[in-house]
Scaffold this active site. Structure first.
Site, short mmCIF file in Angstrom:
data_model
loop_
_atom_site.label_atom_id
_atom_site.label_comp_id
_atom_site.label_asym_id
_atom_site.label_seq_id
_atom_site.Cartn_x
_atom_site.Cartn_y
_atom_site.Cartn_z
N SER A 77 0.80 -1.23 0.00
CA SER A 77 0.00 0.00 0.00
C SER A 77 0.83 1.27 0.00
O SER A 77 0.29 2.35 -0.27
CB SER A 77 -0.94 0.02 1.21
OG SER A 77 -0.19 0.13 2.41
N LYS A 147 0.91 4.78 6.82
CA LYS A 147 0.35 5.59 5.73
C LYS A 147 1.02 6.97 5.78
O LYS A 147 1.76 7.30 6.69
CB LYS A 147 -1.17 5.77 5.88
CG LYS A 147 -1.97 4.48 5.98
CD LYS A 147 -2.01 3.69 4.69
CE LYS A 147 -2.83 2.41 4.84
NZ LYS A 147 -2.73 1.54 3.64
#
Length: 293
Positions: A77, A147
């Protein structure tokens, strides 16, 4: 007086110097007058080894708790910034001094609730548990995510189909860090979202392969993450060696006008600061006039 005899006031005879015990010492090297002149033999390395290991483990635990901790990247990701299997070092010190995540930083945070509920975690063995406990190995049990911070408390973030991500109306140039060939948010447009104070909006760099804030807007916080859940900022890729690199904040997050909320508050604050002296001056004149009359 007999020949060869000495009086009690004469100097004592010299003792032989060869082969005898030192003056005042017994045969075992200890002083006969209660002192000790023997040099203690150093402890062997094998006797010192457990103590050294204990100190090293305590230091490793303290470093993991208060300074830095290693984390493993389990997914794609964050490509291409981070690859699956990379080990990153996370700064845990600055949050202790009240520092909060800033736009553009790559952060590790605990699952806010519901983000990883369908993700199975491997069962580590005893050695892995011990090494992760002292910080020498990433934890396999904790459900943590990594993230990039896109917006912070007070920001308004938005992304329309075929458009860029905007923060406080300013478009982000994310081509330098998102996965090559990805769009900014075409798979999941969103917003406008007003990020509450004490929370952050996060997105993965591999936009079309990241279940980030966009996909959890139905949860409390509308997809934002509490800063209390943030473990720290990822500052360097430590492993493998050929991937070693720092993780700086992209320049697009430093563009003028991005701090729209803060910028709007500055003129008002300056106006109040400038008006106060005038108010006090006027009050003094009025008071002085009444006293004189």
């Amino acid at each position: 007086m007999a020949v060869g005899a000495r009086s009690g006031h004469d100097e004592p005879e010299d003792r032989p110097t060869g082969g005898g015990d030192p003056v005042g010492a017994g045969s075992d090297g200890e002083s006969t007058d209660g002192g000790s002149t023997a040099v203690k033999k150093p402890r062997s390395f094998w006797k010192e080894l457990p103590l050294l290991i204990g100190i090293a483990l305590i230091l490793a635990l303290l470093i993991k708790t208060f300074l830095v901790q290693a984390f493993s990247i389990p997914s794609d990701s964050m490509q291409n910034t981070l690859q699956r299997g990379d080990r990153v070092l996370v700064d845990k010190l600055t949050p202790w001094f009240g520092s909060e995540p800033e736009r553009g930083e790559v952060v590790v945070f605990h699952d806010p609730g519901g983000w990883l509920e369908d993700t199975a975690t491997p069962e580590p063995n005893a050695v892995q548990k011990f090494l992760s406990f002292i910080g020498l190995m990433p934890s396999a049990e904790e459900k943590d995510l990594i993230k990039r911070v896109i917006a912070v408390g007070g920001d308004t973030v938005e992304c329309k189909k075929n458009g860029p991500v905007t923060v406080n109306g300013k478009a982000l140039d994310d081509k330098s860090f998102i996965f090559e060939g990805n769009s900014a948010c075409d798979d999941e447009p969103f917003g406008p979202i007003h990020v509450p104070e004490g929370r952050i909006w996060v997105m993965g760099d591999h936009r079309q392969n990241s279940l980030d804030s966009r996909y959890h807007q139905e949860l409390p916080g509308q997809g934002t993450v509490s800063t209390d859940e943030v473990v720290g900022r990822a500052v360097v890729i430590a492993w493998p060696v050929n991937r070693w690199a720092t993780l700086p904040v992209p320049s697009t997050f430093d563009q003028p006008g991005l701090n729209a909320a803060a910028a709007a508050a500055v003129p008002g604050a300056l106006g109040v600061a400038g008006a106060l002296p005038l108010v006090f001056w006027r009050r003094r004149r009025l008071t002085h006039g009444r006293t004189a009359g």
